[in-house]
Design a protein around this motif. Structure first.
Motif, PDB file in Angstrom:
ATOM      1  N   THR A  61       5.777  -3.991  -5.069  1.00 38.98           N
ATOM      2  CA  THR A  61       4.369  -3.591  -4.998  1.00 38.98           C
ATOM      3  C   THR A  61       3.728  -4.118  -3.726  1.00 38.98           C
ATOM      4  O   THR A  61       2.914  -3.431  -3.105  1.00 38.98           O
ATOM      5  N   GLU A  62       4.100  -5.330  -3.309  1.00 33.98           N
ATOM      6  CA  GLU A  62       3.580  -5.850  -2.043  1.00 33.98           C
ATOM      7  C   GLU A  62       3.989  -4.928  -0.892  1.00 33.98           C
ATOM      8  O   GLU A  62       3.189  -4.625  -0.010  1.00 33.98           O
ATOM      9  N   ARG A  63       5.223  -4.472  -0.909  1.00 35.99           N
ATOM     10  CA  ARG A  63       5.697  -3.556   0.129  1.00 35.99           C
ATOM     11  C   ARG A  63       4.880  -2.265   0.138  1.00 35.99           C
ATOM     12  O   ARG A  63       4.518  -1.752   1.191  1.00 35.99           O
ATOM     13  N   HIS A  64       4.582  -1.742  -1.050  1.00 37.90           N
ATOM     14  CA  HIS A  64       3.766  -0.523  -1.150  1.00 37.90           C
ATOM     15  C   HIS A  64       2.353  -0.761  -0.597  1.00 37.90           C
ATOM     16  O   HIS A  64       1.801   0.099   0.091  1.00 37.90           O
ATOM     17  N   LEU A  65       1.776  -1.919  -0.928  1.00 39.23           N
ATOM     18  CA  LEU A  65       0.440  -2.251  -0.411  1.00 39.23           C
ATOM     19  C   LEU A  65       0.441  -2.299   1.113  1.00 39.23           C
ATOM     20  O   LEU A  65      -0.432  -1.724   1.764  1.00 39.23           O
ATOM     21  N   LEU A  66       1.429  -2.977   1.663  1.00 40.78           N
ATOM     22  CA  LEU A  66       1.523  -3.079   3.118  1.00 40.78           C
ATOM     23  C   LEU A  66       1.692  -1.706   3.761  1.00 40.78           C
ATOM     24  O   LEU A  66       1.086  -1.408   4.789  1.00 40.78           O
ATOM     25  N   LYS A  67       2.501  -0.872   3.142  1.00 44.54           N
ATOM     26  CA  LYS A  67       2.717   0.477   3.675  1.00 44.54           C
ATOM     27  C   LYS A  67       1.419   1.277   3.645  1.00 44.54           C
ATOM     28  O   LYS A  67       1.072   1.955   4.613  1.00 44.54           O
ATOM     29  N   GLU A  68       0.666   1.191   2.547  1.00 46.04           N
ATOM     30  CA  GLU A  68      -0.602   1.922   2.427  1.00 46.04           C
ATOM     31  C   GLU A  68      -1.632   1.435   3.439  1.00 46.04           C
ATOM     32  O   GLU A  68      -2.461   2.195   3.905  1.00 46.04           O
ATOM     33  N   MET A  69      -1.565   0.141   3.777  1.00 46.16           N
ATOM     34  CA  MET A  69      -2.499  -0.410   4.754  1.00 46.16           C
ATOM     35  C   MET A  69      -1.996  -0.218   6.177  1.00 46.16           C
ATOM     36  O   MET A  69      -2.625  -0.683   7.127  1.00 46.16           O
ATOM     37  N   GLY A  70      -0.858   0.457   6.326  1.00 45.49           N
ATOM     38  CA  GLY A  70      -0.299   0.673   7.652  1.00 45.49           C
ATOM     39  C   GLY A  70       0.133  -0.633   8.298  1.00 45.49           C
ATOM     40  O   GLY A  70       0.190  -0.740   9.515  1.00 45.49           O
ATOM     41  N   PHE A  71       0.442  -1.635   7.487  1.00 46.10           N
ATOM     42  CA  PHE A  71       0.847  -2.955   7.944  1.00 46.10           C
ATOM     43  C   PHE A  71      -0.214  -3.610   8.837  1.00 46.10           C
ATOM     44  O   PHE A  71       0.077  -4.524   9.584  1.00 46.10           O
ATOM     45  N   ILE A  72      -1.453  -3.130   8.738  1.00 47.52           N
ATOM     46  CA  ILE A  72      -2.566  -3.734   9.468  1.00 47.52           C
ATOM     47  C   ILE A  72      -3.259  -4.680   8.503  1.00 47.52           C
ATOM     48  O   ILE A  72      -3.974  -4.250   7.605  1.00 47.52           O
ATOM     49  N   CYS A  73      -3.019  -5.944   8.682  1.00 48.91           N
ATOM     50  CA  CYS A  73      -3.501  -6.931   7.719  1.00 48.91           C
ATOM     51  C   CYS A  73      -4.493  -7.921   8.310  1.00 48.91           C
ATOM     52  O   CYS A  73      -5.011  -8.766   7.602  1.00 48.91           O
TER      53      CYS A  73
END
Length: 175
Positions: A61-73
């Motif tokens: 799920t963390e990977r999915h979140l990062l992908k949805e945010m375009g890895f812009i954190c």
């Protein structure tokens, strides 16, 4: 929703330089789920199949979140601009009020909706209004700091809405 919440907490800890081990996140969310469902609170063994599944879901799920945010954190906080703005405006008496408002702004979505400069100008403006201190308007002071009036007004509206909400109450986690 529970998986996303756990992953968001885990990711937020990493982003704000206060990381937690995945097992701690899993233990806390497992305990919360047991309490919510009125189940006996049982120790979750790190070698159990349930723990492995929960850890797998957390990471996935963390990977999915990062992908949805375009890895812009990276989120830039408005705090670093406030002191400089108030020195430039020659209004150091607003520092504490503006800082408090900036802290409260983190309870909203302002930091992802607007540039940090706009949020900083919004909290400076709100602090000045609260204290009854006039800021320069010819030329408008916010143009010097790369902000627009509409953004500042929206920041003030969101903060006013936040303060209109009832105070949060403490709910004990365990009896």
């Amino acid at each position: 929703a529970k998986r996303v919440a756990a992953s968001c907490v885990w990711l937020a800890g990493k982003l704000e330089e206060s990381p937690r081990k995945s097992k701690h996140i899993i233990f806390v969310f497992h305990r919360m789920e047991c309490r919510r469902e009125n189940l006996p609170i049982a120790y979750l063994d790190v070698f159990s199949k349930k723990y492995s599944e929960l850890r797998h879901h957390l990471i996935r799920t963390e990977r999915h979140l990062l992908k949805e945010m375009g890895f812009i954190c990276h989120v830039e906080h408005p705090h670093k601009f406030i002191s400089n703005y108030l020195v430039t405006l020659e209004a150091p008496e607003l520092t504490q009020e503006a800082w408090n408002l900036a802290n409260d702004s983190l309870r909203t979505t302002l930091c992802v909706r607007f540039k940090s400069e706009v949020v900083a100008c919004g909290v400076v403006y709100a602090a000045a209004r609260r204290r009854g201190i006039a800021l320069p308007e010819d030329p408008p002071w916010w143009t010097v700091f790369d902000a627009d009036e509409a953004g500042i007004q929206e920041v003030c509206r969101v903060l006013a809405h936040l303060y209109s909400l009832p105070k949060s109450e403490y709910i004990p986690v365990y009896k």
